[in-house]
Design an enzyme around this catalytic site. Sequence first.
Site, PDB file in Angstrom:
ATOM      1  N   GLU A 413       5.186  26.708  54.251  1.00 62.73           N
ATOM      2  CA  GLU A 413       5.596  26.209  52.946  1.00 62.73           C
ATOM      3  C   GLU A 413       7.100  25.983  52.803  1.00 62.73           C
ATOM      4  O   GLU A 413       7.773  26.654  52.025  1.00 62.73           O
ATOM      5  CB  GLU A 413       5.091  27.147  51.854  1.00 62.73           C
ATOM      6  CG  GLU A 413       3.618  27.385  52.036  1.00 62.73           C
ATOM      7  CD  GLU A 413       2.849  27.655  50.766  1.00 62.73           C
ATOM      8  OE1 GLU A 413       2.995  28.744  50.232  1.00 62.73           O
ATOM      9  OE2 GLU A 413       2.093  26.776  50.329  1.00 62.73           O
ATOM     10  N   GLU A 489      -5.202  28.468  55.685  1.00 69.00           N
ATOM     11  CA  GLU A 489      -5.492  29.436  54.620  1.00 69.00           C
ATOM     12  C   GLU A 489      -6.683  28.913  53.840  1.00 69.00           C
ATOM     13  O   GLU A 489      -6.740  27.732  53.508  1.00 69.00           O
ATOM     14  CB  GLU A 489      -4.300  29.606  53.664  1.00 69.00           C
ATOM     15  CG  GLU A 489      -3.105  30.256  54.314  1.00 69.00           C
ATOM     16  CD  GLU A 489      -1.903  30.411  53.385  1.00 69.00           C
ATOM     17  OE1 GLU A 489      -2.079  30.542  52.157  1.00 69.00           O
ATOM     18  OE2 GLU A 489      -0.783  30.391  53.906  1.00 69.00           O
TER      19      GLU A 489
END
Length: 961
Positions: A413, A489
């Site tokens: 991220e 994820e």
Amino acid sequence: MTSPAYLTDFLPRRGTLPARSWARSDAPELSLNGEWAFRYAERADLPDDFASADFDTAGWGTIPVPAHWQLNGHGAPAYTNRRYPFPVDPPHIPDENPTGDYRRTFAVPADWAVERMLLRFDGIDSVGRVWLNGMKLGVTSGSRLASEFDITDVVRRGEENVLAVRVHQWSSATYLEDQDMWWLSGIFRDVTLLGRPAGAIGDHWVHADYDHRSGEGILRVETDVPARVTLPALGVDIAAGEELRIPGVRPWSAEDPWLYDGELASDGERIRLRVGFRTVSIAESEFRVNGVRTLMRGVNRHDIDTDTGRVVSEERMRHDILLMKQHNINAVRTSHYPPQARFLELCDELGLWVIDECDLETHGFYPIDWFHELAGNPAKDPRWREALVDRMQRLVERDKNSPSVVMWSLGNECGTGENLGAMAQWARDRDPSRPLHYERDWSTEYVDVYSRMYTTQAELEVIGRGEEEPWPDADLDRERRAKPFVLCEYAHSMGNGPGGLAEYQEVFEKHPRLAGGFVWELYDHGLRTQTEDGREFFGYGGDFGEELHDANFVADGLAFSDGTPAPGLLELKAVYAPVVLHVSADSLTVTNRYDHGDTAHLAFTVRVELDGVELSSERIQIAPVGPRRSVSVPLAVADLPEGAVITVSAALAADAAWAPAGHELAWGQFEQPRASAPYAQGAPVVRTDGELVVGPARLDARSGRLVGLGDLPVSGFGPDVWRAVIDNDRPFSWAPKEQRWRQIGLDHAHVRTDDVAVSEADGEIVVTGHLGFPGSDLAYRVEQRWTASADAATLRIVAEPIGAWDIELPRFGLRLALPGELEHVEWDGYGPGEAYSDSRSAVRLGRWSASVDELQTPYAFPQENGNRAGVRRVLLTGGGAALEVTGHPAVDATVRPWTTEALDAAAHPTDLVRDGLTWLNLDAGQNGLGSASCGPAALPSARLLPGRFDYAVTFRLPGRD
Ligand code: GAL
């Protein structure tokens, strides 16, 4: 200017040696862990005098190394998900910068025959400025990366050496370390003095490939000094640098983590080698190991311990790996930084596929817009390039010898930008043997696998088929379609959940392009703390006085903070089972989902049970089933009575390194159908003062509410639609429901009785009513029909929705309160754990029992829990009383010692206090779980739509017949 200059450099690191491989060698070393002198300050601009040898530390305290100071009485832990806890103005940081001064002395052992000496810090959060004997050595940066200093010219033999380290909580590097976790500082990994003999090996790299066509291992060990490589079991004795093809090696895989022990010996040092031969490749858009498409059934794991934070002992690391292995997990992503090197050694030894991730996340730029150049997102701003590449180099160099590491990940991220490209370029040049992963590069311009997070099952299916929306650039699109897909994820395990795992797995198993997925995440990160009156709980964001925090978003694990499996982990175990057993009345199909090995290590048992009584149990022999193959064998179970359940179980036939013989990996069941129990009927309705009595049921004559069953008082009886909202229902979720539910007023139902009709001849009472909600016209018309025999009363509920319902219901059912003495529960149905409509893989049919306490699941943030699914019969006992409830054919049952409202209002499990009653919910259904706290809602098939409900239960007082 109050921050020292190095704290605002784009790369604070200075004076450290080039990164190199982790190694175990016979060169002398001395641990400098232990109790250090310590002084804590709120600011960074302190004088340096504490580093001088004659400084007097009187008045200082002490602190253990490794440790976080916030967990040792200085400052407090703070939790934010992605927000930087200070103004975003890189590379600047606040003046208030908690700083810890550390000091200790050491003596070099007299017998050390070494030429050089190094000082190694395995992890300092966030930076450490280091002095030895008053001389500045430099500054460490990269909290979860190792730093080494050459201290040869500074260290004194035969004298006491004074080592001083100043650690700051914040530095420019904090902008690169914005992972979703606690802000915790200090020297939190090992500190070691390394003796380097003349001729010692500076760095080494074991290249151990496996040629799956020939079965050969291809070995070459690079070193910077002449050395010999020996692997006795293979008769290998070659010079470093030489390449050898070795026939008939046993390859390494996570399924069979075969390591060849050996040695790399130079004139100065012997390094222990544990060589695993394996080759990772990408072909035909598949992720392959040793030539075979390999499916990762993974989880994300942070370093976390409820007492020590990111200080994780060897024991805890081993525990984590065993926990994963025992729950059929075969892969781990080291979110979002490299773990301690020892963790990877254990993965090599015990067998897990590892995505080793760089210590990098800049998520706090997201709310600002991380594609915006002025915001200076480090992924893009060239001033950060060197720091990013430095991190990648240190990851790869340290961990390059671990066979378990099958992919490098650039970080997490950070948006996207050329600096990630520079990291990728460096890694690809240095180590072409491992594919590169990074999730935010959706174009896959820089990486070798297409990766995403939290997609729905449906989108996963589309990607699996290679039919995703084209990427705007046609070349990149073509390249991306040729790459495997990783769901790095998914299935956010916050609170009660995740739901929908089985449906994800079906898709993973189906499409070879899918390299697998990693559930978010292994553990809740709650930190053990106490209420004022000394009761323990696991604290989350806000429990430590933080100015800014993200509450219990830090508690999103498959296991609780102390490492105990939560229901989600049990569900995952069933869904990740490496063999699938399909059982019918007369046959068994075994499907092997291992990619590399057969089922020879499994023992199969067939057990037949009826109402909790074992009728038979036997081992059956099944010839080994090859990888990704299926076989069917007949099952010879004679005369299966109605209601009998066949359970076939596959367990380890012998001890494995990660579980003892008998450890069950998978099971399957078949139930011989049986007719549902008949309704109780035939007893007359008797009127007494104010009550209507039918069989054991006593109803209030005016409201028609059940007030007693025989001698047992019943309170709080009525239809119920509310559940204590789960995290997936809450306002921050991707499919929020809580606000709408509360707006309708589902948490404050009003029940009105319209009619109580008694048909004395038929022995029936029909109570008709309206279940409404304050301020809303949405409602249910509910009809309750009571009939009874002498000892049992059946209630049939027929409920019809009124109004334009626009949202699913939390639950639909009945609730009643019984005396609190009834605290033992036995049930026939699915168990032993809780289960919901989209999380039912872990439970099996049987007869189960538990205390009411044991039926509660202590989610860190209390919420609906404990539902037992498919319950045909439940027996509550205690204090000499008993009540049996039978479903027609089955109900969902929840039993707890407090109300749903109390559960809903609690912030921590310690807020929950028994109210003296045993609350029983008997539901037609409950809404599914999903994983919308960060991801998709429950699948439509698992949603409880506000339709018609029609179901029945029978209450019986045992011992009365
Ligand atoms: C992801 C992130 C993780 C964690 C998760 C939510 O976006 O990569 O670190 O924050 O969301 O728990």
